[in-house]
Design a protein around this motif. Structure first.
Motif, PDB file in Angstrom:
ATOM      1  N   LYS A  16       7.705 -30.625  -4.584  1.00  0.00           N
ATOM      2  CA  LYS A  16       6.629 -30.185  -3.676  1.00  0.00           C
ATOM      3  C   LYS A  16       6.029 -31.384  -2.945  1.00  0.00           C
ATOM      4  N   ILE A  17       5.948 -32.531  -3.625  1.00  0.00           N
ATOM      5  CA  ILE A  17       5.457 -33.757  -2.976  1.00  0.00           C
ATOM      6  C   ILE A  17       6.514 -34.287  -2.003  1.00  0.00           C
ATOM      7  N   HIS A  18       7.767 -34.300  -2.447  1.00  0.00           N
ATOM      8  CA  HIS A  18       8.836 -34.924  -1.640  1.00  0.00           C
ATOM      9  C   HIS A  18       9.037 -34.242  -0.288  1.00  0.00           C
ATOM     10  N   VAL A  19       8.881 -32.901  -0.263  1.00  0.00           N
ATOM     11  CA  VAL A  19       9.158 -32.207   1.012  1.00  0.00           C
ATOM     12  C   VAL A  19       8.181 -32.630   2.114  1.00  0.00           C
ATOM     13  N   GLY A  20       7.005 -33.118   1.726  1.00  0.00           N
ATOM     14  CA  GLY A  20       6.034 -33.552   2.736  1.00  0.00           C
ATOM     15  C   GLY A  20       6.080 -35.051   2.993  1.00  0.00           C
ATOM     16  N   SER A  21       7.081 -35.749   2.458  1.00  0.00           N
ATOM     17  CA  SER A  21       7.068 -37.220   2.536  1.00  0.00           C
ATOM     18  C   SER A  21       7.824 -37.756   3.746  1.00  0.00           C
ATOM     19  N   LYS A  22       7.419 -38.966   4.173  1.00  0.00           N
ATOM     20  CA  LYS A  22       8.185 -39.693   5.205  1.00  0.00           C
ATOM     21  C   LYS A  22       9.511 -40.126   4.598  1.00  0.00           C
ATOM     22  N   PHE A  23       9.496 -40.447   3.297  1.00  0.00           N
ATOM     23  CA  PHE A  23      10.693 -40.912   2.588  1.00  0.00           C
ATOM     24  C   PHE A  23      11.855 -39.946   2.828  1.00  0.00           C
ATOM     25  N   TYR A  24      11.604 -38.650   2.704  1.00  0.00           N
ATOM     26  CA  TYR A  24      12.687 -37.667   2.880  1.00  0.00           C
ATOM     27  C   TYR A  24      12.796 -37.154   4.327  1.00  0.00           C
ATOM     28  N   ASP A  25      11.758 -37.320   5.125  1.00  0.00           N
ATOM     29  CA  ASP A  25      11.802 -37.057   6.575  1.00  0.00           C
ATOM     30  C   ASP A  25      12.512 -35.741   6.940  1.00  0.00           C
ATOM     31  N   GLU A 169      17.915 -42.295 -28.073  1.00  0.00           N
ATOM     32  CA  GLU A 169      16.574 -41.756 -27.779  1.00  0.00           C
ATOM     33  C   GLU A 169      16.231 -41.974 -26.307  1.00  0.00           C
ATOM     34  N   PRO A 170      15.584 -40.996 -25.680  1.00  0.00           N
ATOM     35  CA  PRO A 170      15.215 -41.189 -24.279  1.00  0.00           C
ATOM     36  C   PRO A 170      14.039 -42.158 -24.113  1.00  0.00           C
ATOM     37  N   ASP A 171      13.944 -42.757 -22.927  1.00  0.00           N
ATOM     38  CA  ASP A 171      12.708 -43.416 -22.525  1.00  0.00           C
ATOM     39  C   ASP A 171      11.773 -42.306 -22.076  1.00  0.00           C
ATOM     40  N   VAL A 172      10.572 -42.285 -22.628  1.00  0.00           N
ATOM     41  CA  VAL A 172       9.591 -41.271 -22.222  1.00  0.00           C
ATOM     42  C   VAL A 172       8.507 -41.992 -21.427  1.00  0.00           C
ATOM     43  N   ASP A 173       8.355 -41.627 -20.166  1.00  0.00           N
ATOM     44  CA  ASP A 173       7.391 -42.311 -19.299  1.00  0.00           C
ATOM     45  C   ASP A 173       6.414 -41.321 -18.694  1.00  0.00           C
ATOM     46  N   GLU A 174       5.215 -41.830 -18.469  1.00  0.00           N
ATOM     47  CA  GLU A 174       4.215 -41.080 -17.687  1.00  0.00           C
ATOM     48  C   GLU A 174       4.193 -41.769 -16.344  1.00  0.00           C
ATOM     49  N   GLU A 175       4.696 -41.119 -15.307  1.00  0.00           N
ATOM     50  CA  GLU A 175       4.759 -41.846 -14.034  1.00  0.00           C
ATOM     51  C   GLU A 175       4.623 -40.945 -12.824  1.00  0.00           C
ATOM     52  N   GLY A 176       4.267 -41.572 -11.716  1.00  0.00           N
ATOM     53  CA  GLY A 176       4.233 -40.879 -10.429  1.00  0.00           C
ATOM     54  C   GLY A 176       5.630 -40.867  -9.850  1.00  0.00           C
ATOM     55  N   THR A 177       5.750 -40.328  -8.647  1.00  0.00           N
ATOM     56  CA  THR A 177       7.081 -40.302  -8.055  1.00  0.00           C
ATOM     57  C   THR A 177       7.240 -41.458  -7.065  1.00  0.00           C
ATOM     58  N   TYR A 178       8.436 -41.537  -6.465  1.00  0.00           N
ATOM     59  CA  TYR A 178       8.800 -42.721  -5.679  1.00  0.00           C
ATOM     60  C   TYR A 178       8.533 -42.575  -4.179  1.00  0.00           C
ATOM     61  N   CYS A 182       2.809 -40.086  -2.999  1.00  0.00           N
ATOM     62  CA  CYS A 182       2.693 -39.688  -4.419  1.00  0.00           C
ATOM     63  C   CYS A 182       1.251 -39.299  -4.805  1.00  0.00           C
ATOM     64  N   ASP A 183       0.274 -40.066  -4.307  1.00  0.00           N
ATOM     65  CA  ASP A 183      -1.134 -39.690  -4.453  1.00  0.00           C
ATOM     66  C   ASP A 183      -1.620 -39.550  -5.888  1.00  0.00           C
ATOM     67  N   GLY A 184      -1.125 -40.382  -6.782  1.00  0.00           N
ATOM     68  CA  GLY A 184      -1.641 -40.415  -8.146  1.00  0.00           C
ATOM     69  C   GLY A 184      -1.195 -39.292  -9.057  1.00  0.00           C
ATOM     70  N   GLU A 185      -0.327 -38.403  -8.604  1.00  0.00           N
ATOM     71  CA  GLU A 185       0.191 -37.308  -9.454  1.00  0.00           C
ATOM     72  C   GLU A 185       1.117 -37.906 -10.530  1.00  0.00           C
ATOM     73  N   ILE A 186       0.769 -37.679 -11.797  1.00  0.00           N
ATOM     74  CA  ILE A 186       1.534 -38.286 -12.901  1.00  0.00           C
ATOM     75  C   ILE A 186       2.230 -37.191 -13.701  1.00  0.00           C
ATOM     76  N   ASN A 187       3.488 -37.405 -14.052  1.00  0.00           N
ATOM     77  CA  ASN A 187       4.226 -36.458 -14.890  1.00  0.00           C
ATOM     78  C   ASN A 187       4.922 -37.188 -16.036  1.00  0.00           C
ATOM     79  N   THR A 188       5.181 -36.436 -17.110  1.00  0.00           N
ATOM     80  CA  THR A 188       6.017 -36.989 -18.179  1.00  0.00           C
ATOM     81  C   THR A 188       7.469 -36.785 -17.779  1.00  0.00           C
ATOM     82  N   VAL A 189       8.276 -37.833 -17.932  1.00  0.00           N
ATOM     83  CA  VAL A 189       9.716 -37.708 -17.663  1.00  0.00           C
ATOM     84  C   VAL A 189      10.501 -38.350 -18.806  1.00  0.00           C
ATOM     85  N   MET A 190      11.692 -37.811 -19.043  1.00  0.00           N
ATOM     86  CA  MET A 190      12.551 -38.351 -20.104  1.00  0.00           C
ATOM     87  C   MET A 190      13.890 -38.747 -19.493  1.00  0.00           C
ATOM     88  N   SER A 191      14.287 -40.008 -19.717  1.00  0.00           N
ATOM     89  CA  SER A 191      15.522 -40.492 -19.089  1.00  0.00           C
ATOM     90  C   SER A 191      16.268 -41.430 -20.039  1.00  0.00           C
TER      91      SER A 191
END
Ligand SMILES: C[S@@+](CC[C@H](N)C(=O)[O-])C[C@H]1O[C@@H](n2cnc3c(N)ncnc32)[C@H](O)[C@@H]1O
Length: 264
Positions: A16-25, A169-178, A182-191
């Protein structure tokens, strides 16, 4: 919670964030601009071929391959991404199929084989088991078909403080997107980290014959901290922007590509 639930929730929100980004244009894409980058455009000829795009996100690259003449199918775990991809396909009146599925269920969900299987930039880190991934690639390819991938180089992750080598074991991070919005939106991700030896061995074990492996000292995306920018005229004679990273005054490898053929 299991990794699929955690990562699906994160990628639904990120989409939802990416569709409004300049990054993805998206605006540029709808006007006809390709989202594909010089590495994959030079490495892959898709005209007249069937192409399966694994982890296609919201379909910009998949639909750009359709514009290059491929008959495309994209799969992704995020239902928000797949809905957006279907909507974009309608808007540009492209023949394209998009399926929402965990990568490991792809062969059952697509129930056909393709001339080309493609995956790119930031895909395999979301998968715990590359032997299973490579089996999916092989199962989805026709005999003699081509697998092509371009990925971020795992050395960048090492310089950023993550393991270079594989781990259970995955790396578990709390992070925003790239993306820049991004505007400070933080999610848990496992990679999971995947060294290149793991990628190549998994593909060979699954019956693919390696044809080319290349490393590049740039990323087409400004996706990591500390990247510097340069403009170059690429091999197609077009102006393009590359991002590079210096480590002790030397350029680090930031991306790599693999081309492999499924034995007939
Ligand atoms: C960084 S994006 C792919 C990058 C793509 N090159 C792009 O920018 O358009 C990673 C994608 O992997 C998808 N993904 C993560 N885990 C997955 C899984 N288990 N099965 C299928 N897709 C998955 C996410 O939903 C996301 O769309």
């Amino acid at each position: 919670m299991d990794y699929l639930t955690v990562n699906k929730a994160a990628w639904d929100k990120r989409t939802k964030i990416h569709v409004g980004s300049k990054f993805y244009d998206i605006e540029g894409f709808l006007k006809g601009k390709s989202s594909l980058q010089e590495i994959e455009l030079c490495g892959l000829n898709v005209k007249g071929k069937s192409l399966l795009h694994l982890q296609c996100h919201f379909g910009l690259d998949t639909l750009s391959w359709a514009r290059e003449g491929a008959d495309v199918t994209g799969i992704d775990l995020s239902s928000a991404a797949i809905e957006q991809a279907q909507d974009l396909a309608k808007q540009i009146e492209a023949e394209a199929k998009f399926i929402c599925t965990d990568l490991y269920n792809t062969p059952e969900r697509v129930s056909r084989q393709f001339d080309i299987v493609f995956t790119s930039y930031g895909a395999i880190a979301w998968l715990p088991d590359l032997d299973r991934w490579a089996k999916v690639v092989s199962d989805c390819l026709k005999a003699g078909g081509q697998f092509y991938m371009v990925e971020f180089h795992p050395l960048e992750a090492l310089l950023d403080g993550y393991s270079y080598f594989a781990q259970q074991e995955p790396d578990v991070d709390e992070e925003g997107t790239y993306t820049e919005n991004c505007d400070g939106e933080i999610n848990t991700v496992m990679s999971w980290p995947h060294p290149i030896s793991e990628v190549l061995n998994a593909l060979m074990k699954a019956g693919l014959e390696l044809k080319a492996y290349n490393e590049f000292d740039f990323s087409p995306y400004d996706a990591f901290a500390g990247l510097q920018e340069e403009s170059i005229t690429n091999s197609a004679g077009e102006l393009s922007t590359r991002y590079f990273l210096e480590h002790k005054q030397q350029r680090a490898p930031l991306t790599y590509s693999v081309s492999a053929i499924k034995s007939g």
